[in-house]
Write a protein that holds these residues in place. Structure first.
Motif, PDB file in Angstrom:
ATOM      1  N   ASN A 167       0.827  -1.227   0.000  1.00  0.00           N
ATOM      2  CA  ASN A 167       0.000   0.000   0.000  1.00  0.00           C
ATOM      3  C   ASN A 167       0.849   1.260   0.000  1.00  0.00           C
ATOM      4  OD1 ASN A 167      -2.730   0.655  -0.263  1.00  0.00           O
ATOM      5  ND2 ASN A 167      -2.862   1.329   1.849  1.00  0.00           N
ATOM      6  N   ARG A 168       2.060   1.166  -0.524  1.00  0.00           N
ATOM      7  CA  ARG A 168       2.958   2.320  -0.522  1.00  0.00           C
ATOM      8  C   ARG A 168       2.503   3.409  -1.493  1.00  0.00           C
ATOM      9  NH1 ARG A 168       7.539   1.611   2.417  1.00  0.00           N
ATOM     10  NH2 ARG A 168       8.077  -0.518   2.974  1.00  0.00           N
ATOM     11  N   LEU A 169       1.770   3.037  -2.554  1.00  0.00           N
ATOM     12  CA  LEU A 169       1.308   4.055  -3.481  1.00  0.00           C
ATOM     13  C   LEU A 169       0.309   4.992  -2.806  1.00  0.00           C
ATOM     14  CD1 LEU A 169       0.855   1.912  -6.713  1.00  0.00           C
ATOM     15  CD2 LEU A 169       2.758   3.403  -6.104  1.00  0.00           C
ATOM     16  N   VAL A 170      -0.453   4.475  -1.856  1.00  0.00           N
ATOM     17  CA  VAL A 170      -1.427   5.296  -1.142  1.00  0.00           C
ATOM     18  C   VAL A 170      -0.793   5.936   0.094  1.00  0.00           C
ATOM     19  CG1 VAL A 170      -3.583   5.261   0.165  1.00  0.00           C
ATOM     20  CG2 VAL A 170      -3.400   3.997  -1.975  1.00  0.00           C
ATOM     21  N   GLU A 171       0.027   5.179   0.796  1.00  0.00           N
ATOM     22  CA  GLU A 171       0.540   5.644   2.082  1.00  0.00           C
ATOM     23  C   GLU A 171       1.905   6.306   1.989  1.00  0.00           C
ATOM     24  OE1 GLU A 171       0.396   2.162   4.483  1.00  0.00           O
ATOM     25  OE2 GLU A 171      -1.757   2.325   4.853  1.00  0.00           O
ATOM     26  N   GLY A 172       2.593   6.196   0.851  1.00  0.00           N
ATOM     27  CA  GLY A 172       3.886   6.845   0.695  1.00  0.00           C
ATOM     28  C   GLY A 172       5.044   5.882   0.873  1.00  0.00           C
ATOM     29  N   GLY A 173       6.259   6.412   0.728  1.00  0.00           N
ATOM     30  CA  GLY A 173       7.458   5.607   0.896  1.00  0.00           C
ATOM     31  C   GLY A 173       7.923   4.926  -0.366  1.00  0.00           C
ATOM     32  N   VAL A 174       7.551   5.456  -1.530  1.00  0.00           N
ATOM     33  CA  VAL A 174       8.023   4.898  -2.791  1.00  0.00           C
ATOM     34  C   VAL A 174       9.465   5.346  -3.003  1.00  0.00           C
ATOM     35  CG1 VAL A 174       7.644   4.778  -5.281  1.00  0.00           C
ATOM     36  CG2 VAL A 174       5.692   4.982  -3.729  1.00  0.00           C
ATOM     37  N   VAL A 175      10.350   4.404  -3.282  1.00  0.00           N
ATOM     38  CA  VAL A 175      11.761   4.709  -3.469  1.00  0.00           C
ATOM     39  C   VAL A 175      12.053   4.851  -4.958  1.00  0.00           C
ATOM     40  CG1 VAL A 175      14.125   3.904  -3.148  1.00  0.00           C
ATOM     41  CG2 VAL A 175      12.424   3.526  -1.355  1.00  0.00           C
ATOM     42  N   ILE A 176      12.527   6.013  -5.351  1.00  0.00           N
ATOM     43  CA  ILE A 176      12.927   6.278  -6.733  1.00  0.00           C
ATOM     44  C   ILE A 176      14.373   6.738  -6.711  1.00  0.00           C
ATOM     45  CG2 ILE A 176      12.469   7.594  -8.827  1.00  0.00           C
ATOM     46  CD1 ILE A 176      10.236   5.671  -8.054  1.00  0.00           C
ATOM     47  N   GLY A 177      15.247   5.935  -7.295  1.00  0.00           N
ATOM     48  CA  GLY A 177      16.669   6.245  -7.229  1.00  0.00           C
ATOM     49  C   GLY A 177      17.131   6.204  -5.790  1.00  0.00           C
ATOM     50  N   ASP A 178      17.641   7.325  -5.303  1.00  0.00           N
ATOM     51  CA  ASP A 178      18.078   7.385  -3.900  1.00  0.00           C
ATOM     52  C   ASP A 178      17.180   8.291  -3.081  1.00  0.00           C
ATOM     53  OD1 ASP A 178      18.729   9.821  -4.989  1.00  0.00           O
ATOM     54  OD2 ASP A 178      20.754   9.915  -4.146  1.00  0.00           O
ATOM     55  N   ARG A 179      15.924   8.439  -3.541  1.00  0.00           N
ATOM     56  CA  ARG A 179      14.990   9.309  -2.833  1.00  0.00           C
ATOM     57  C   ARG A 179      13.685   8.597  -2.543  1.00  0.00           C
ATOM     58  NH1 ARG A 179      14.037  14.363  -6.450  1.00  0.00           N
ATOM     59  NH2 ARG A 179      12.179  14.351  -5.122  1.00  0.00           N
ATOM     60  N   THR A 180      12.972   9.092  -1.530  1.00  0.00           N
ATOM     61  CA  THR A 180      11.624   8.606  -1.269  1.00  0.00           C
ATOM     62  C   THR A 180      10.631   9.680  -1.680  1.00  0.00           C
ATOM     63  OG1 THR A 180      11.639   9.449   1.003  1.00  0.00           O
ATOM     64  CG2 THR A 180      12.338   7.168   0.658  1.00  0.00           C
ATOM     65  N   VAL A 181       9.504   9.241  -2.208  1.00  0.00           N
ATOM     66  CA  VAL A 181       8.454  10.182  -2.593  1.00  0.00           C
ATOM     67  C   VAL A 181       7.115   9.659  -2.091  1.00  0.00           C
ATOM     68  CG1 VAL A 181       9.698  10.916  -4.666  1.00  0.00           C
ATOM     69  CG2 VAL A 181       8.032   9.083  -4.830  1.00  0.00           C
TER      70      VAL A 181
END
Length: 866
Positions: free
Chosen positions: A267-281
């Motif tokens: 459920n990270r797309l709804v709750e956050g914490g998606v890792v892209i490269g070396d960042r979280t969004v």
């Protein structure tokens, strides 16, 4: 007599045969239609950027179309009658298309990750914006919409005028109507490693989607065969039929598929914490307008899963258009021709302040994402599961992780979490003074088993276990070459940042003792109490460290204007490739009984040094991770500095023991707390009283749609606890008590008794409350200490018999038995009739109290045991 075939029947048969041969040879009827004109303006490793109608006048609003993982970019230009790019151009827009190509054909295609696709979209936004001078409107279909959402969050909305998503699900489906969830996810998880390496080939993806609705698929094939003689009636729909039958589908990259569906599963797309490269969004950072298209008959992306964007992006203005179509009808159908593409044209004009929205586009209500999924058959459900969820490797649905069972973690209350907790409890019970265990050793274990997983996050930057190990190894080389040896006490004077965590871990790996100084306190006194011989500082504190006349090492913040005091050793200049480790060096030599850290408490003349052994740290790590029911899917939010017990012994320790991530926050700010929580998908938050009060008092709007399941900490007053429960009813509270002067760790894991610190956690020593009289432990006629009655206030003692502890305090002997040993905590407690402990207060002069108690008990040490 038999009837004679008429000429028309013969012509029909001949036409059927001729057309059938053409279909067999070319996969369909040849329509002789030309695609829309376009130029390929960029050819990058992950994508090509197409510009359609390149000769159009400049200044038109640019629109970037992004296909899903499973389909070719031609989905936007199937035929002149259904061409999305053509209809957008008719609406006065400037269409561009991201073409990912077929992973099976493209170099390195089968190694592409979810993040690679997101970064490709972000790069396309920047290119188109630079070429046109205008912000772009992102249009994504299915997973393409997810890429658009994520790229927008990654870019911080820069360059994005709006996001338009066609059937883009942000949550997983409830498949209980097909097969029990735990069984299904368990079976699917068995294939995750294979699919992650091989992906799904094109032929499989083609059959998967063509048979996702078998009744419709068979019916369409029969209708086509029966009309095969009538070429003219088939030609208008032939491009679409042939596209969906054979030409639409491409292979799926294994890493991208698994990563995307892990995000859905957690459920990270709804709750956050998606890792892209070396960042979280987190999608909560999206502030530009969003338009979603929802198919009422869409079983691949039911309305509830698409409308979850309302929860995911609470700061965006979101509208929707609902169509009576399935998944494939959103971009290509008569309804799409009438509403999807004209609606997008109207939407673009409306966001630019030109005209009104059509009546079929309306604002998405906050409560509209709770409806039940659209009905679907078993085959469709299994297709979704096999095709869109295969390979995720998670064991329980995301909904289960948010249930109350995470709080059931004592021996009696462990329930279904017992299996996961058992290895930690066994490790606790079997730990002795000579057991080899340390912070550095556990970090090395994670680097071997989970090298590419996130270890910790700082300032929204991601640090994997492999990267962390490499950095620690480099610092070890620098420290050892500078003369740091095993057992030596080295002061650490640093703000919370990646380099401070690395410094502590590097010292622990060497076997040295990290003495954690508190910036702003009496450094000279802490150096004296901690027996410090060298100091490791960050650039901000290097000058302060240099005033001590001790050797100073500087670590962190590599840039040209770093101000390094004269005589200080800059560890960043040490080349680990040329540093030779001495023969005595052995990584992670620390045993449970060895002192590993020194923490400080009190101020001025009350300053005291608390010695923390590797065993004490491990006890906290294993017990806290068990009590919090932490899994590798959790993220711990910690704004406590590493020199504070919560930062060292709870947040980083519990995360290391469980494989969870830890988000290090250098300074707590209630204004940015919720955005940080969403970006990092913090599920467990360590608290202090000063932190929770402003959160409870904050406006209602800023606490909605968050991933937090548990607040964990100590010293929360009962009245504040009640306010927290009233305000955040779905979030659990785990009140703990942990003494830096002993191995005692208590936790109220059930959360039922507000204000109580519960009972000793599994694997931690026994505790007892004893009566006090005139500031001393009261003894009976036999000379032994008198246990306090239920409800009576007394001092908490901790069983130290055969346990691992270190400190300036001396163990009390002969407390309840001739040969026992107990540690006095200096804290007053009461125990209720259920055996739950309640913290009352710390005793005045608690730092001296253990010695006073000792004087009285020595006199009765030889009394006969009962």
């Amino acid at each position: 007599m038999g009837s004679t075939p008429t000429a028309s029947n013969i012509d029909r048969v001949i036409a059927t045969i001729v057309n059938g041969i053409e279909v067999a040879r070319y996969g369909g009827l040849k329509t002789e239609e030309e695609p829309a004109p376009h130029d390929v303006v960029a050819h990058e490793p992950v994508y090509r950027l197409r510009h359609y109608y390149p000769d159009s006048p400049a200044g038109l609003p640019p629109v970037i179309l992004v296909p899903p993982l499973s389909q070719v970019a031609v989905v936007w230009d199937i035929s002149p009658q259904t061409s999305a790019v053509a209809m957008l151009r008719e609406q006065g827009l400037d269409p561009w298309v991201v073409d990912f190509g077929d992973p099976a054909v493209e170099p390195g295609g089968n190694e592409r990750t979810f993040g690679d696709h997101v970064l490709a979209v972000a790069d396309a936004v920047q290119r188109v914006r630079q070429a046109t001078g205008r912000d772009v409107h992102l249009v994504g279909y299915c997973q393409g919409g997810i890429f658009c959402y994520t790229a927008t969050a990654y870019l911080g909305n820069a360059g994005v005028a709006s996001v338009i998503a066609l059937g883009s699900p942000l949550t997983t489906l409830d498949i209980d109507r097909v097969v029990p969830q735990d069984l299904f996810w368990g079976i699917v998880g068995l294939e995750s490693k294979i699919i992650g390496k091989t992906g799904l080939p094109r032929w499989f993806v083609t059959q998967l989607f063509n048979w996702s609705s078998p009744h419709r698929n068979i019916r369409n094939d029969i209708e086509f065969l029966l009309a095969l003689h009538d070429r003219e009636s088939l030609l208008p729909r032939e491009p679409q039929r042939k596209f969906l039958k054979t030409g639409a589908w491409i292979s799926w990259s294994g890493p991208a598929l698994v990563e995307l569906l892990e995000l859905l599963a957690d459920n990270r797309l709804v709750e956050g914490g998606v890792v892209i490269g070396d960042r979280t969004v987190g999608f909560a950072d999206i502030t530009c307008p969003i338009l979603t298209f929802v198919g009422e008959a869409d079983f691949l992306a039911p309305p509830a899963t698409v409308r979850a964007v309302r929860r995911a992006a609470p700061n965006a203005d979101i509208h929707e258009c609902t169509l009576p179509v399935g998944h494939f009808g959103l971009p290509v159908s008569s309804h799409a021709k009438q509403k999807t593409w004209p609606g997008i044209g109207a939407w673009v004009r409306w966001t630019n302040g030109e005209g009104d929205l059509p009546d079929f586009i309306h604002e998405l209500e906050p409560s509209s994402d709770v409806e039940a999924p659209a009905p679907r058959g078993s085959i469709a459900g299994l297709t979704y599961g096999a095709g869109l969820v295969a390979g995720t490797g998670f064991n329980l649905p995301a909904a289960l992780s948010r249930a109350g069972k995470h709080l059931a973690t004592t021996v009696v209350e462990l329930s279904r979490e017992a299996a996961a907790a058992a290895p930690r409890l066994v490790r606790l019970e079997s730990m002795g003074p000579r057991t080899t265990i340390s912070y550095g050793a556990l970090l090395d274990d994670l680097a071997r088993s989970r090298p590419d997983k996130v270890a910790f996050l700082f300032a929204d930057r991601v640090h994997t276990h492999a990267e962390t190990k490499q950095r620690i190894d480099s610092v070890v080389c620098g420290l050892v070459s500078a003369g740091v040896r095993k057992g030596e006490r080295v002061g650490v004077l640093m703000h919370t940042r990646p380099s401070s965590l690395v410094a502590i871990a590097a010292l622990n790996r060497i076997g040295a003792v990290a003495v954690l100084h508190r910036p702003g306190h009496d450094l000279a006194e802490e150096i004296r109490l901690g027996h410090v011989t060298k100091i490791l500082a960050d650039p901000e504190h290097a000058a302060t460290a240099a005033t001590t006349a001790l050797p100073v090492f500087v670590l962190g913040a590599v840039h040209e204007d770093r101000d390094i005091p004269s005589g200080a050793v800059d560890l960043e200049q040490v080349d680990p490739d040329h540093a030779r480790l001495p023969a005595w060096y052995r990584a992670n030599p620390g045993c449970a009984g060895d002192v590993a850290f020194v923490l400080f408490g009190g101020a001025e003349e009350q300053t005291r040094a608390d010695l923390i052994t590797n065993g004490r740290w491990a006890t906290s790590a294993l017990a806290a991770s068990t009590a919090c029911a932490l899994t590798p899917g959790d993220t711990i939010y910690s704004s406590s500095p590493l020199h504070h017990p919560t930062g060292l012994l709870l947040a980083t320790a519990a995360a290391t023991a469980s494989g969870a991530r830890v988000a290090l926050i250098d300074e707590f700010d209630p204004e940015t707390f919720w955005s940080q929580v969403r970006r990092n998908r913090a599920t467990v938050v360590t608290y202090t009283r000063d932190m929770l009060e402003p959160l409870v008092d904050a406006p209602e709007r800023i606490r909605k749609n968050h991933p937090i399941r548990l607040f964990v900490g100590s010293a929360m007053p009962a009245d504040l606890w009640r306010r927290v429960s009233d305000r955040f009813g779905s979030v659990g509270v785990l009140e703990m008590y942990a003494s830096t002067r002993s191995d005692a760790i208590l936790g109220n894991v059930s959360g039922r008794k507000i204000g109580s610190v519960g009972k000793p956690l599994p694997g931690t020593p026994r505790v007892c409350v004893v009566e006090m009289e005139d500031g001393r432990i009261r003894t009976g006629e036999d000379g032994y200490a008198v246990p306090a009655r239920p409800g009576q206030v007394g001092q908490l003692l901790v069983d130290a018999s055969g346990k691992i502890f270190a400190g300036n305090d001396i163990a009390l002997r002969g407390v309840f038995d001739r040969d026992d040993e107990w540690m006095a905590t200096g804290d007053l407690f009461r125990v209720d009739r259920d055996g739950d402990f309640w913290f009352v207060t710390s005793m005045p002069g608690a730092t001296e109290q253990p010695d006073e108690c000792l004087l009285e008990l020595r006199a009765v040490e030889t009394a006969p045991a009962q």
